[in-house]
Design an enzyme around this catalytic site. Structure first.
Site, PDB file in Angstrom:
ATOM      1  N   HIS A  58      42.346  28.502  25.636  1.00 44.65           N
ATOM      2  CA  HIS A  58      41.421  28.705  25.494  1.00 44.65           C
ATOM      3  C   HIS A  58      40.673  27.242  25.070  1.00 44.65           C
ATOM      4  CE1 HIS A  58      37.100  30.483  25.986  1.00 44.65           C
ATOM      5  NE2 HIS A  58      37.053  29.534  25.134  1.00 44.65           N
ATOM      6  N   GLU A  59      40.970  27.139  24.074  1.00 54.69           N
ATOM      7  CA  GLU A  59      40.267  25.728  23.370  1.00 54.69           C
ATOM      8  C   GLU A  59      40.873  24.439  24.082  1.00 54.69           C
ATOM      9  OE1 GLU A  59      38.039  26.003  21.458  1.00 54.69           O
ATOM     10  OE2 GLU A  59      38.680  27.941  21.181  1.00 54.69           O
ATOM     11  N   HIS A  62      38.911  23.692  27.354  1.00 54.04           N
ATOM     12  CA  HIS A  62      37.766  23.017  27.123  1.00 54.04           C
ATOM     13  C   HIS A  62      38.038  21.361  26.637  1.00 54.04           C
ATOM     14  CE1 HIS A  62      35.035  26.180  26.412  1.00 54.04           C
ATOM     15  NE2 HIS A  62      35.514  26.203  26.010  1.00 54.04           N
TER      16      HIS A  62
END
Length: 266
Positions: A58-59, A62
């Site tokens: 997820h990170e 980004h």
């Protein structure tokens, strides 16, 4: 000229992440084969490791999107190594989400990569950076539920089915919560570039409290019921029924008594 942003070491996958993936693989094998003495322990370790892997991805989503959008400082910060220890707030991105899973079985959104937004031009790019994280959770949920909506469960052990069902529950809750247009969450980050400067300035002080406000609202029984009805509907659309979801959570919390409906053959 080689800069800090483009050193190979800044993009090399961290041994920490490799270790987490290894734990996920070994405990996934133990869950599948019934090798573990307690199937619940294997499910617990497998789902927890897989959940941490999804948080790292997820990170990473980004960060990677920000890199291609113009923030070349991302590499030097270590975000491209998938090392959770490099996050700005490892407590918020890793520790608290794991604690919430153990306590309540809900996918807590994280958020701990510092992006230099001033380097990025274009509202669409800013929106895409914010959306990349929860879209990773959506993709993870689709992968976890593939055996269910493809009707390919023949030969898949019950314990592994239940583990996938619970892992999918975490991904769906994380995606939905993250996409809420609440300050401090990714959903607000998607729409923020399109808001007027005055509105953004007024909303900015509330960003640190957005997630807390969401969970406070979820304590309201009527809101909680609607939220989990939505989760059940999404999971049902992906082929997971209530029993599979329930048994997945029941096995995960192995320290409690296991429901007789959720026993798995060895």
């Amino acid at each position: 000229m080689t800069t800090a942003a483009f050193r190979r070491s800044d993009r090399r996958i961290s041994p920490v992440f490799v270790g987490i993936v290894a734990v996920m693989a070994v405990t996934g094998w133990a869950t599948w084969t019934g090798f573990a003495e307690q199937p619940g322990l294997a499910v617990f370790l497998f789902v927890t490791a897989a959940w941490i892997v999804s948080l790292c991805l997820h990170e990473y989503a980004h960060a990677r999107t920000a890199l291609h959008s113009g923030d070349i400082s991302i590499g030097a910060k270590g975000y491209l190594t998938l090392n959770p220890l490099k996050y700005t707030h490892a407590l918020l991105s890793i520790v608290l989400p794991v604690i919430f899973v153990i306590m309540g079985g809900i996918g807590l959104p994280g958020g701990a990569v510092f992006i230099e937004r001033g380097r990025i031009q274009g509202r669409w790019k800013h929106s895409l950076i914010s959306a990349a994280g929860p879209l990773t959770n959506v993709l993870f949920a689709v992968v976890c539920t593939a055996p269910f909506w493809l009707h390919a469960l023949d030969g898949v052990p019950l314990a592994f089915q239940y583990a996938l069902a619970f892992l999918a529950l975490l991904q769906v809750t994380a995606a939905i919560l993250n996409f809420l247009p609440v300050p401090g969450l990714d959903g607000y980050g998607v729409i923020e570039p399109w808001l007027s400067y005055g509105v953004r300035r007024q909303v900015e002080p509330f960003a640190p409290f957005g997630l807390l406000a969401v969970f406070a609202v979820l304590w309201i029984p009527s809101v909680n019921t609607v939220f989990f009805d939505l989760i059940d509907s999404v999971l049902g659309g992906l082929g997971i029924d209530d029993l599979q979801r329930y048994c997945g959570q029941n096995l995960y919390r192995f320290w409690q008594s296991t429901d007789q409906f959720c026993t798995v053959s060895r």
